[in-house]
Write a protein that holds these residues in place. Structure first.
Motif, short mmCIF file in Angstrom:
data_model
loop_
_atom_site.label_atom_id
_atom_site.label_comp_id
_atom_site.label_asym_id
_atom_site.label_seq_id
_atom_site.Cartn_x
_atom_site.Cartn_y
_atom_site.Cartn_z
N ASN A 144 -0.71 0.94 -3.75
CA ASN A 144 -0.57 -0.49 -4.06
C ASN A 144 -0.86 -1.47 -2.93
O ASN A 144 -1.72 -2.34 -3.09
CB ASN A 144 0.84 -0.77 -4.62
CG ASN A 144 1.09 0.01 -5.90
OD1 ASN A 144 0.18 0.22 -6.70
ND2 ASN A 144 2.31 0.48 -6.08
N VAL A 145 -0.18 -1.39 -1.80
CA VAL A 145 -0.34 -2.40 -0.76
C VAL A 145 -1.79 -2.54 -0.29
O VAL A 145 -2.25 -3.68 -0.09
CB VAL A 145 0.61 -2.12 0.43
CG1 VAL A 145 0.34 -3.09 1.58
CG2 VAL A 145 2.07 -2.25 -0.02
N PRO A 146 -2.56 -1.45 -0.12
CA PRO A 146 -3.97 -1.63 0.29
C PRO A 146 -4.76 -2.50 -0.69
O PRO A 146 -5.63 -3.28 -0.27
CB PRO A 146 -4.51 -0.21 0.33
CG PRO A 146 -3.31 0.65 0.59
CD PRO A 146 -2.20 -0.01 -0.16
N VAL A 270 4.81 -7.18 -8.04
CA VAL A 270 4.34 -8.16 -7.06
C VAL A 270 4.69 -9.56 -7.58
O VAL A 270 4.45 -9.87 -8.74
CB VAL A 270 2.82 -8.06 -6.85
CG1 VAL A 270 2.40 -8.97 -5.68
CG2 VAL A 270 2.39 -6.63 -6.60
N ILE A 271 5.27 -10.37 -6.71
CA ILE A 271 5.58 -11.76 -7.02
C ILE A 271 5.15 -12.62 -5.83
O ILE A 271 5.42 -12.26 -4.68
CB ILE A 271 7.08 -11.98 -7.30
CG1 ILE A 271 7.59 -11.00 -8.36
CG2 ILE A 271 7.34 -13.42 -7.73
CD1 ILE A 271 9.10 -11.07 -8.56
N LEU A 272 4.49 -13.73 -6.11
CA LEU A 272 4.10 -14.62 -5.01
C LEU A 272 5.32 -15.31 -4.43
O LEU A 272 6.25 -15.69 -5.16
CB LEU A 272 3.11 -15.67 -5.52
CG LEU A 272 1.76 -15.16 -6.02
CD1 LEU A 272 0.87 -16.35 -6.42
CD2 LEU A 272 1.06 -14.30 -4.97
N LYS A 273 5.34 -15.45 -3.11
CA LYS A 273 6.43 -16.13 -2.41
C LYS A 273 6.08 -17.61 -2.26
O LYS A 273 5.21 -17.97 -1.48
CB LYS A 273 6.68 -15.49 -1.05
CG LYS A 273 7.34 -14.12 -1.12
CD LYS A 273 7.38 -13.44 0.25
CE LYS A 273 8.13 -14.26 1.26
NZ LYS A 273 8.19 -13.56 2.58
N ASN A 274 6.75 -18.44 -3.06
CA ASN A 274 6.60 -19.88 -2.95
C ASN A 274 7.89 -20.53 -3.44
O ASN A 274 8.81 -19.85 -3.92
CB ASN A 274 5.38 -20.39 -3.74
CG ASN A 274 5.37 -19.89 -5.17
OD1 ASN A 274 6.41 -19.89 -5.84
ND2 ASN A 274 4.21 -19.47 -5.65
N GLY A 309 14.29 -1.39 -6.74
CA GLY A 309 14.83 -2.62 -6.15
C GLY A 309 14.60 -2.75 -4.66
O GLY A 309 14.92 -3.79 -4.08
N GLN A 310 14.04 -1.73 -4.03
CA GLN A 310 13.76 -1.81 -2.59
C GLN A 310 12.50 -2.66 -2.35
O GLN A 310 11.54 -2.58 -3.11
CB GLN A 310 13.54 -0.43 -2.00
CG GLN A 310 14.80 0.41 -1.91
CD GLN A 310 14.58 1.70 -1.15
OE1 GLN A 310 13.55 1.90 -0.50
NE2 GLN A 310 15.56 2.61 -1.22
N VAL A 311 12.54 -3.48 -1.32
CA VAL A 311 11.37 -4.28 -0.94
C VAL A 311 10.42 -3.38 -0.17
O VAL A 311 10.76 -2.86 0.89
CB VAL A 311 11.78 -5.50 -0.10
CG1 VAL A 311 10.54 -6.24 0.40
CG2 VAL A 311 12.69 -6.41 -0.90
N VAL A 312 9.23 -3.19 -0.72
CA VAL A 312 8.22 -2.31 -0.12
C VAL A 312 7.47 -3.03 0.99
O VAL A 312 7.18 -2.48 2.05
CB VAL A 312 7.22 -1.84 -1.21
CG1 VAL A 312 6.10 -1.01 -0.60
CG2 VAL A 312 7.97 -1.04 -2.28
N TYR A 313 7.16 -4.31 0.73
CA TYR A 313 6.34 -5.07 1.68
C TYR A 313 6.49 -6.56 1.36
O TYR A 313 6.66 -6.94 0.20
CB TYR A 313 4.88 -4.67 1.54
CG TYR A 313 3.93 -5.39 2.48
CD1 TYR A 313 3.71 -4.90 3.78
CD2 TYR A 313 3.26 -6.53 2.08
CE1 TYR A 313 2.84 -5.56 4.63
CE2 TYR A 313 2.40 -7.19 2.95
CZ TYR A 313 2.20 -6.70 4.22
OH TYR A 313 1.34 -7.36 5.09
N GLU A 314 6.47 -7.39 2.36
CA GLU A 314 6.37 -8.83 2.15
C GLU A 314 5.71 -9.48 3.35
O GLU A 314 5.76 -8.97 4.46
CB GLU A 314 7.73 -9.45 1.85
CG GLU A 314 8.77 -9.35 2.95
CD GLU A 314 10.07 -10.03 2.51
OE1 GLU A 314 10.01 -11.15 1.98
OE2 GLU A 314 11.14 -9.44 2.72
#
Length: 315
Positions: A144-146, A270-274, A309-314
């Motif tokens: 996913n992250v790549p 994935v959710i956008l941070k705004n 529920g763990q945050v994988v990346y931000e």
């Protein structure tokens, strides 16, 4: 247009010659009134006809244009209720949509059933609010992250783990052709059924072929495409193909099919941070980490929820 029934988003998309995601976007912006039956969005022919006439300049926008039927019937303005598009195909997303709606009167989730890459692109274009993805990078084995980092360039986002599930081959009952490994797909006596471009299963197949240096020209049936896991399993069960790639759960729904596990795939959100999504991110994290949500997924079987529920990346 017929007046005696309501349209689905797919029917509206076909009439307007646009994608379903564009239809969702029109509803989100209040340009096309809609209401929901269960999780499915419906549009009345009269409202669609009015939208078309407005687009042609034959009508001026009405004062109710920015309100969906759902928010109007609840005596709440459109600005008070936010329509959310949750994109992806796993049933866990339907459960998440139900929890989101119950947890806050501010959110009205709608579901878009498209593959991982198309979901990420729809987020880049502003059409989707929560997208799911299970895209493997074949050589590294990273999920996913790549892909997210390449598509959501210059966006800030958070990646949250939803679940882990098994992916692999659907084969005929008893596996008469003894199909066990990606290398077996080279065999001339084996015909595959494939998923559509952009789906996680298609990426898994393509990345595995790349890893083992198997040219697609050697794969019998590579261009035979269907659009979901159950359709892949059904094609194998009916004898239209000998093997297909998908998730374990779909094999449980189709008779005369066995499942050969190959990978444990990460299924992330994935959710956008705004500023607009601050409350949404908080609600999603709270839901995913709740015992009630996890117990509902456990009841379905076949999911590893140890990291839910763990945050994988931000960023």
């Amino acid at each position: 247009m017929e007046k005696n029934h309501s349209y689905t988003t797919e029917e509206v998309a076909n009439i307007l010659k646009v994608s379903k995601l564009t239809v969702y976007d029109l509803v989100k912006k209040g340009l096309l009134p809609a209401y929901r039956v269960g999780r499915q969005m419906r549009i009345d022919p009269s409202d669609l006809e009015e939208y078309i006439k407005r687009s042609k300049g034959e009508l001026q926008p009405s004062s109710s244009q920015s309100l969906s039927k759902e928010t109007t019937s609840g005596a709440q303005g459109y600005s008070q209720v936010r329509q959310l598009i949750i994109s992806g195909q796993d049933i866990s997303l339907d459960i998440l949509a139900n929890y989101l709606e119950k947890s806050s009167k501010r959110f009205r989730p709608l579901r878009s059933y498209v593959g991982s890459l198309e979901s990420l692109i729809s987020m880049y274009q502003g059409y989707s609010d929560i997208v799911s993805t299970h895209l493997i990078e074949g050589i590294s084995g990273e999920y996913n992250v790549p892909y997210i980092s390449k598509i959501l360039v210059n966006f800030q986002y958070i990646v949250i783990h939803l679940l882990t599930r098994k992916a692999g081959f659907y084969v005929k009952k008893g596996n008469p052709l003894n199909i066990k490994h990606w290398e077996d797909l080279r065999r001339k006596d084996i015909k595959i059924v494939n998923r559509e471009k952009g789906s996680g299963a298609r990426v898994l197949l393509d990345e595995s072929l790349r890893k083992y240096r198997i040219p697609i020209s050697e794969i019998n049936g590579y261009n035979n495409e269907v659009t979901n896991h159950v359709s892949v399993a059904s094609a194998v069960a009916k004898g239209d193909a000998d093997v297909g790639v998908g998730i374990e759960k779909a094999a449980d729904l189709v008779k005369d099919v066995d499942f050969i596990p190959l990978v444990n795939e990460r299924y992330d959100l994935v959710i956008l941070k705004n500023d607009e999504n601050r409350e949404l991110i908080s609600q999603v994290l709270q839901i995913l980490r709740s015992d009630n949500f996890k117990n509902d997924l456990k009841a379905l079987g076949g999911y590893d929820l140890s990291q839910t529920g763990q945050v994988v990346y931000e960023n």
